[in-house]
Design an enzyme around this catalytic site. Structure first.
Site, mmCIF file in Angstrom:
data_model
loop_
_atom_site.group_PDB
_atom_site.id
_atom_site.type_symbol
_atom_site.label_atom_id
_atom_site.label_comp_id
_atom_site.label_asym_id
_atom_site.label_seq_id
_atom_site.Cartn_x
_atom_site.Cartn_y
_atom_site.Cartn_z
ATOM 1 N N PHE A 139 0.854 -1.186 0.000
ATOM 2 C CA PHE A 139 0.000 0.000 0.000
ATOM 3 C C PHE A 139 0.888 1.234 0.000
ATOM 4 O O PHE A 139 1.746 1.389 0.862
ATOM 5 C CB PHE A 139 -0.909 0.013 1.232
ATOM 6 N N ASP A 224 9.326 2.700 1.367
ATOM 7 C CA ASP A 224 8.163 3.419 1.873
ATOM 8 C C ASP A 224 8.077 3.145 3.378
ATOM 9 O O ASP A 224 7.625 2.081 3.810
ATOM 10 C CB ASP A 224 6.907 2.926 1.143
ATOM 11 N N LYS A 253 2.629 9.903 8.237
ATOM 12 C CA LYS A 253 1.979 9.434 9.461
ATOM 13 C C LYS A 253 2.530 10.049 10.749
ATOM 14 O O LYS A 253 2.163 11.151 11.108
ATOM 15 C CB LYS A 253 2.043 7.897 9.498
HETATM 16 C C1 LIG Z 1 3.112 2.248 3.812
HETATM 17 C C2 LIG Z 1 2.160 3.343 3.483
HETATM 18 N N1 LIG Z 1 2.434 4.147 2.453
HETATM 19 C C3 LIG Z 1 1.621 5.160 2.119
HETATM 20 C C4 LIG Z 1 0.464 5.403 2.816
HETATM 21 C C5 LIG Z 1 -0.438 6.533 2.413
HETATM 22 O O1 LIG Z 1 -0.369 7.554 3.334
HETATM 23 P P1 LIG Z 1 -1.486 8.711 3.328
HETATM 24 O O2 LIG Z 1 -2.764 8.072 3.743
HETATM 25 O O3 LIG Z 1 -0.963 9.704 4.331
HETATM 26 O O4 LIG Z 1 -1.526 9.256 1.954
HETATM 27 C C6 LIG Z 1 0.145 4.586 3.904
HETATM 28 C C7 LIG Z 1 -1.103 4.822 4.654
HETATM 29 O O5 LIG Z 1 -1.614 3.979 5.320
HETATM 30 C C8 LIG Z 1 1.014 3.532 4.242
HETATM 31 O O6 LIG Z 1 0.756 2.722 5.270
#
Ligand SMILES: Cc1ncc(COP(=O)(O)O)c(C=O)c1O
Length: 390
Positions: A139, A224, A253
């Site tokens: 994700f 990420d 986050k």
């Molecule tokens: C690993 C990872 N990358 C990206 C995101 C996306 O972040 P945002 O919701 O702040 O756009 C998330 C959100 O849960 C995530 O867990």
């Protein structure tokens, strides 16, 4: 007389787009790991805004930093230099690896920056290579490029046609990364632990193997760390468990302690953005950066990274005592229990009744990503409530 609608669910249905399935509580205040709803009921918050509220709710350091910054300067523009932005960037670099930072407002935007950076790098350094290898089940956010990068079809398929240039392979499979690599490949993009899909940790040697492959083939390694970063796994950044460094790392986050902010860090090798290549009105705004700096300083001063490792071990061991649990996996304060029966959503609802907030990510998996400040006593009380909910 027209009936006055007081039910928030009804009002929400009328005024807010229906993109979220919400649990039937309305939270109005919080302190530390506890939140309170409109009915005055208290909950131990084992979700922390999905790994966001690292310092819990209403932490005085964040509140004070926000209040002070708000009385000086909330926003200017990236047309001018910004002291809080430089202070936060230098602290992030000090804690991670030699790099420079681009600030965004969310995880998805941080990943968009990383994707654009990789494509530009491919153009200027790798003869136009553009393809990014990502993993099934991952994700990376909800923008068009990040749903395409992510490994969940349901999030991407309704929005086809999708941007080209993403190739998916199974997570944890180094051989699959190798065989998916072509002369068009520019980068491999991975979560060091997959969060949204239920806290999937990588097999031993996987991240190290991908790093070595990226070095051998002259690819960028994009990690990420939006969910795993900022102390959550018991290190400042999850890749530090593996003795490797990424070329590009994304954060969001927990970085702002609840204030929206994202960051994309690039090592000198990958740092190819020039003025005009990318931008954001709000990215790195003084208010968000002041919050970020307060979060990082507090985590450092209070030794919360080591504390997260210790509390994570305790949480992991305590969850194993639940009779409904088949398996517990995770690192530090990023844990998931896999239930013996596919009743995670019912369990989540019963937990609410027992005064603890947990997160069912699918039918059988419950994710726990509490604030890093959680104490042993609070873990004990949360797990006791989960036991009552079994
Ligand atoms: C690993 C990872 N990358 C990206 C995101 C996306 O972040 P945002 O919701 O702040 O756009 C998330 C959100 O849960 C995530 O867990």
């Amino acid at each position: 007389m027209t009936q006055i609608k007081t039910d928030i669910a009804e009002l929400e249905h009328q005024y807010v787009m229906g993109t979220f399935k919400r649990l039937p509580i309305t939270l109005v205040e919080g302190r530390g790991v506890t939140v309170r709803d409109t009915e005055g009921r208290e909950y131990i918050d084992m979700v922390a805004g999905i790994a966001v509220n690292a310092l819990g709710h209403a932490h005085p350091a964040v509140a004070q930093a926000l209040a002070e910054q708000a009385t000086r300067l909330v926003h200017t523009s990236n047309l001018y230099y910004s002291e809080p932005q430089v202070a936060l960037a230098s602290k992030l670099v000090e804690l991670s690896f030699p790099s420079r930072v681009f600030f965004a407002n969310s995880g998805a935007e941080a990943n968009e920056a990383a994707i654009k950076l990789a494509r530009k790098w491919g153009k200027v350094r790798r003869d136009g290579a553009f393809e990014i290898i990502t993993t099934d089940g991952s994700f990376h956010g909800r923008t068009l490029a990040t749903v395409t990068a992510g490994g969940k079809d349901a999030y991407a398929a309704p929005f086809a046609p999708l941007p080209p240039g993403f190739v998916h392979v199974p997570y944890g499979d180094l051989a699959a990364v190798k065989s998916a690599t072509t002369r068009d490949t520019v980068a491999v993009m991975l979560e060091p632990i997959m969060g949204e899909i239920g806290v999937i940790t990588p097999p031993d040697g996987y991240l190290e193997g991908v790093r070595a492959w990226c070095d051998e083939l002259d690819l960028l390694l994009i990690l990420d760390e939006v969910q795993t970063g900022i102390g959550r796994t018991g290190r400042w950044f999850a890749h530090q468990h593996h003795g490797i460094l990424p070329d590009v790392m994304t954060l969001a986050k927990a970085l702002g302690g609840g204030v929206p902010i994202g960051a994309c860090l690039a090592a000198p090798r990958a740092d190819v953005f020039e003025p005009g290549d990318h931008g954001s009105t709000f990215g790195g705004n003084p208010l968000a950066c002041a919050a970020g700096l307060a979060v990082l300083r507090t985590i450092e001063e209070q030794g919360l990274v080591g504390h997260a490792a210790e509390m994570g071990d305790l949480l992991h061991a305590s969850l194993l005592e639940l009779s409904a649990v088949k398996l517990v996996r995770g690192r530090g304060l990023m844990q998931a229990c896999i239930l013996k029966e596919p009743v995670a959503r019912d369990f989540q609802s019963r937990c609410l009744v027992e005064g603890v907030i947990v997160n069912a990510v699918d039918g059988e998996t419950v994710r726990l990503v509490p604030p890093l400040i959680i104490t042993a006593d609070e873990i004990e009380r949360a797990v006791a409530a989960m036991k009552r909910a079994e």
